[in-house]
Design a protein around this motif. Structure first.
Motif, PDB file in Angstrom:
ATOM      1  N   ASP A  59       9.039  15.423   0.462  1.00 12.05           N
ATOM      2  CA  ASP A  59       8.572  14.514  -0.580  1.00 12.05           C
ATOM      3  C   ASP A  59       8.350  13.114  -0.034  1.00 12.05           C
ATOM      4  O   ASP A  59       8.941  12.722   0.984  1.00 12.05           O
ATOM      5  N   THR A  60       7.531  12.374  -0.743  1.00  7.08           N
ATOM      6  CA  THR A  60       7.364  10.945  -0.516  1.00  7.08           C
ATOM      7  C   THR A  60       7.657  10.233  -1.831  1.00  7.08           C
ATOM      8  O   THR A  60       7.153  10.633  -2.883  1.00  7.08           O
ATOM      9  N   PHE A  61       8.512   9.205  -1.778  1.00 11.85           N
ATOM     10  CA  PHE A  61       8.742   8.373  -2.945  1.00 11.85           C
ATOM     11  C   PHE A  61       7.517   7.493  -3.167  1.00 11.85           C
ATOM     12  O   PHE A  61       6.958   6.945  -2.212  1.00 11.85           O
ATOM     13  N   TYR A  62       7.118   7.329  -4.430  1.00  9.66           N
ATOM     14  CA  TYR A  62       6.034   6.410  -4.760  1.00  9.66           C
ATOM     15  C   TYR A  62       6.470   5.511  -5.901  1.00  9.66           C
ATOM     16  O   TYR A  62       7.229   5.924  -6.788  1.00  9.66           O
ATOM     17  N   SER A  63       5.963   4.278  -5.890  1.00 11.20           N
ATOM     18  CA  SER A  63       6.147   3.385  -7.029  1.00 11.20           C
ATOM     19  C   SER A  63       4.970   2.430  -7.094  1.00 11.20           C
ATOM     20  O   SER A  63       4.270   2.204  -6.107  1.00 11.20           O
ATOM     21  N   GLU A  68      -1.021   8.579 -11.016  1.00 14.16           N
ATOM     22  CA  GLU A  68      -1.496   9.809 -11.660  1.00 14.16           C
ATOM     23  C   GLU A  68      -2.943  10.110 -11.283  1.00 14.16           C
ATOM     24  O   GLU A  68      -3.314  11.274 -11.114  1.00 14.16           O
ATOM     25  N   ARG A  69      -3.751   9.076 -11.130  1.00 12.16           N
ATOM     26  CA  ARG A  69      -5.157   9.292 -10.781  1.00 12.16           C
ATOM     27  C   ARG A  69      -5.299   9.900  -9.391  1.00 12.16           C
ATOM     28  O   ARG A  69      -6.187  10.727  -9.151  1.00 12.16           O
ATOM     29  N   TYR A  70      -4.428   9.506  -8.477  1.00 10.84           N
ATOM     30  CA  TYR A  70      -4.581   9.944  -7.090  1.00 10.84           C
ATOM     31  C   TYR A  70      -3.461  10.879  -6.630  1.00 10.84           C
ATOM     32  O   TYR A  70      -3.319  11.124  -5.432  1.00 10.84           O
ATOM     33  N   GLU A  71      -2.712  11.434  -7.559  1.00 10.32           N
ATOM     34  CA  GLU A  71      -1.593  12.284  -7.159  1.00 10.32           C
ATOM     35  C   GLU A  71      -2.049  13.475  -6.328  1.00 10.32           C
ATOM     36  O   GLU A  71      -1.393  13.844  -5.340  1.00 10.32           O
ATOM     37  N   ASP A  72      -3.151  14.099  -6.690  1.00 10.57           N
ATOM     38  CA  ASP A  72      -3.636  15.247  -5.910  1.00 10.57           C
ATOM     39  C   ASP A  72      -3.986  14.834  -4.482  1.00 10.57           C
ATOM     40  O   ASP A  72      -3.780  15.604  -3.534  1.00 10.57           O
ATOM     41  N   VAL A  73      -4.508  13.622  -4.331  1.00 12.55           N
ATOM     42  CA  VAL A  73      -4.826  13.117  -2.990  1.00 12.55           C
ATOM     43  C   VAL A  73      -3.543  12.898  -2.200  1.00 12.55           C
ATOM     44  O   VAL A  73      -3.458  13.236  -1.010  1.00 12.55           O
ATOM     45  N   LEU A  74      -2.535  12.367  -2.850  1.00  8.90           N
ATOM     46  CA  LEU A  74      -1.265  12.103  -2.186  1.00  8.90           C
ATOM     47  C   LEU A  74      -0.544  13.393  -1.814  1.00  8.90           C
ATOM     48  O   LEU A  74       0.150  13.450  -0.784  1.00  8.90           O
ATOM     49  N   VAL A 106      -1.695  15.949  -0.589  1.00  7.67           N
ATOM     50  CA  VAL A 106      -2.170  16.491   0.689  1.00  7.67           C
ATOM     51  C   VAL A 106      -1.150  16.209   1.783  1.00  7.67           C
ATOM     52  O   VAL A 106      -0.959  17.015   2.704  1.00  7.67           O
ATOM     53  N   LEU A 107      -0.450  15.086   1.659  1.00  3.19           N
ATOM     54  CA  LEU A 107       0.501  14.679   2.691  1.00  3.19           C
ATOM     55  C   LEU A 107       1.852  15.352   2.529  1.00  3.19           C
ATOM     56  O   LEU A 107       2.401  15.915   3.484  1.00  3.19           O
ATOM     57  N   THR A 108       2.415  15.255   1.331  1.00  4.86           N
ATOM     58  CA  THR A 108       3.724  15.848   1.021  1.00  4.86           C
ATOM     59  C   THR A 108       3.792  16.027  -0.485  1.00  4.86           C
ATOM     60  O   THR A 108       2.877  15.627  -1.208  1.00  4.86           O
ATOM     61  N   GLY A 109       4.918  16.556  -0.950  1.00  5.71           N
ATOM     62  CA  GLY A 109       5.187  16.500  -2.371  1.00  5.71           C
ATOM     63  C   GLY A 109       5.353  15.046  -2.794  1.00  5.71           C
ATOM     64  O   GLY A 109       5.530  14.155  -1.951  1.00  5.71           O
ATOM     65  N   THR A 110       5.269  14.787  -4.089  1.00  5.36           N
ATOM     66  CA  THR A 110       5.349  13.414  -4.575  1.00  5.36           C
ATOM     67  C   THR A 110       6.540  13.250  -5.516  1.00  5.36           C
ATOM     68  O   THR A 110       6.869  14.142  -6.283  1.00  5.36           O
ATOM     69  N   ASP A 111       7.176  12.088  -5.439  1.00  7.39           N
ATOM     70  CA  ASP A 111       8.314  11.764  -6.294  1.00  7.39           C
ATOM     71  C   ASP A 111       8.099  10.341  -6.790  1.00  7.39           C
ATOM     72  O   ASP A 111       8.413   9.366  -6.098  1.00  7.39           O
ATOM     73  N   TYR A 112       7.554  10.213  -7.997  1.00  2.00           N
ATOM     74  CA  TYR A 112       7.238   8.896  -8.552  1.00  2.00           C
ATOM     75  C   TYR A 112       8.495   8.284  -9.153  1.00  2.00           C
ATOM     76  O   TYR A 112       9.141   8.884 -10.004  1.00  2.00           O
ATOM     77  N   ARG A 113       8.816   7.051  -8.745  1.00  4.10           N
ATOM     78  CA  ARG A 113      10.061   6.414  -9.151  1.00  4.10           C
ATOM     79  C   ARG A 113       9.890   5.343 -10.208  1.00  4.10           C
ATOM     80  O   ARG A 113      10.881   4.933 -10.822  1.00  4.10           O
ATOM     81  N   GLY A 114       8.668   4.867 -10.437  1.00  7.42           N
ATOM     82  CA  GLY A 114       8.494   3.878 -11.493  1.00  7.42           C
ATOM     83  C   GLY A 114       7.486   2.806 -11.142  1.00  7.42           C
ATOM     84  O   GLY A 114       6.912   2.791 -10.058  1.00  7.42           O
TER      85      GLY A 114
END
Length: 286
Positions: A127-131, A138-144, A146-154
């Motif tokens: 995973d990669t943390f995102y904030s 949300e608009r680019y989550e599918d693009v992100l 590609v690299l790893t899973g995503t974990d949105y923190r706020g």
């Protein structure tokens, strides 16, 4: 997709986007680092301005935010309308300042904290943390992804960096403790391959301790019904003496022992070791 910064991590990211069928533009101060990706179909930008102009989404994989300013400040006029996915490691405060700086130049900014070495890029197992702005994530989550899973923190731009640094706090101290253990083992004729399986077993069981203690810590309950700081002092004192007797540098366990003794000196000798959360929390003022 544009990737700026082609160290091992940046090259892995560029490769993941190429594998996923993206048209990738790359730039690095040392241009030769792009050679492998260019051979696979990436476009080498001659300038930072050209790299920024090529795509709306720009992934930054740099040594820190100071490097971001060094690279992008001279090309700031080209930032208008760009989405900066900044996967460079830095402090929460620096990432917040970076997001403000990007906005000042007409760009939007997502902070990222990557929880894998380059070998894990492209795998959803990590995973990669995102904030940052939720709509942007949300608009680019599918693009992100590609690299790893995503974990949105706020929404706070500093949260991804904070969560990442929290993980690094645990990772580096734990890895260093293992290396110290290997040095102590070696001084006593024990090979890494002989002791590491036991170390792995100890670390593997740590999750049970974390699960047990977490609700107690959140409730402010530090009763010494399972273990006590006094027990920890005695135990680690034996470790320090064993280390010294073996001719190994005792600085690491001695520093931890000093923390235990500080907890005892503050009146928590018969409390659980979890009381150290509060002792550590007062460290900045001490």
């Amino acid at each position: 997709m544009t990737v700026i910064g082609l160290g091992p991590m940046g090259r892995a990211m560029g490769g993941a986007y190429l594998d996923a069928g993206y048209r990738v533009t790359v730039w690095n101060r040392t241009a030769s680092r792009a050679d492998e990706l260019v051979a696979r179909g990436a476009v080498r930008a001659a300038t930072v301005e050209e790299a920024l102009a090529a795509n709306e989404v720009v992934v930054l994989s740099l040594t820190g935010y100071a490097a971001m300013y060094a690279v992008l400040e001279p090309a700031a006029a080209a930032l208008e309308g760009r989405v900066l996915v900044n996967l460079s490691s830095d402090t929460p405060e620096n990432t917040r300042a970076g997001a403000v700086w990007a906005a000042r130049h007409g760009a939007r900014h997502l902070t990222g904290g990557v929880q894998t070495p380059p070998s894990g890029i492209g795998s959803p197992e990590f995973d990669t943390f995102y904030s940052g702005p939720r709509d942007l994530f949300e608009r680019y989550e599918d693009v992100l992804k590609v690299l790893t899973g995503t974990d949105y923190r706020g929404e706070d731009p500093g949260l991804a960096a904070l969560y990442y640094q929290l993980q690094m706090d645990l990772f580096w101290t734990t890895l260093t403790a293992w290396l110290h253990m290997l040095a102590l083992a070696d001084a006593n004729g024990i090979k890494p391959s002989e002791i590491t399986p036991y170390a792995a077993g100890t670390l593997g069981g740590m999750g049970q301790f974390l699960d047990f203690y977490t609700p107690r810590i959140e409730a402010g309950r530090h009763s010494g019904d399972v273990e006590r700081i006094s027990m920890a002092v005695a135990s680690l004192d034996h470790v320090v003496h064993t280390t010294r007797d073996s001719g190994v540098d005792p600085a690491l366990p001695a520093a931890v022992l000093e923390t235990f003794r500080r907890g005892a000196a503050e009146g928590y000798e018969e409390d659980s070791l979890t009381r150290l959360v509060e002792v550590f929390g007062g460290g900045a003022a001490a």
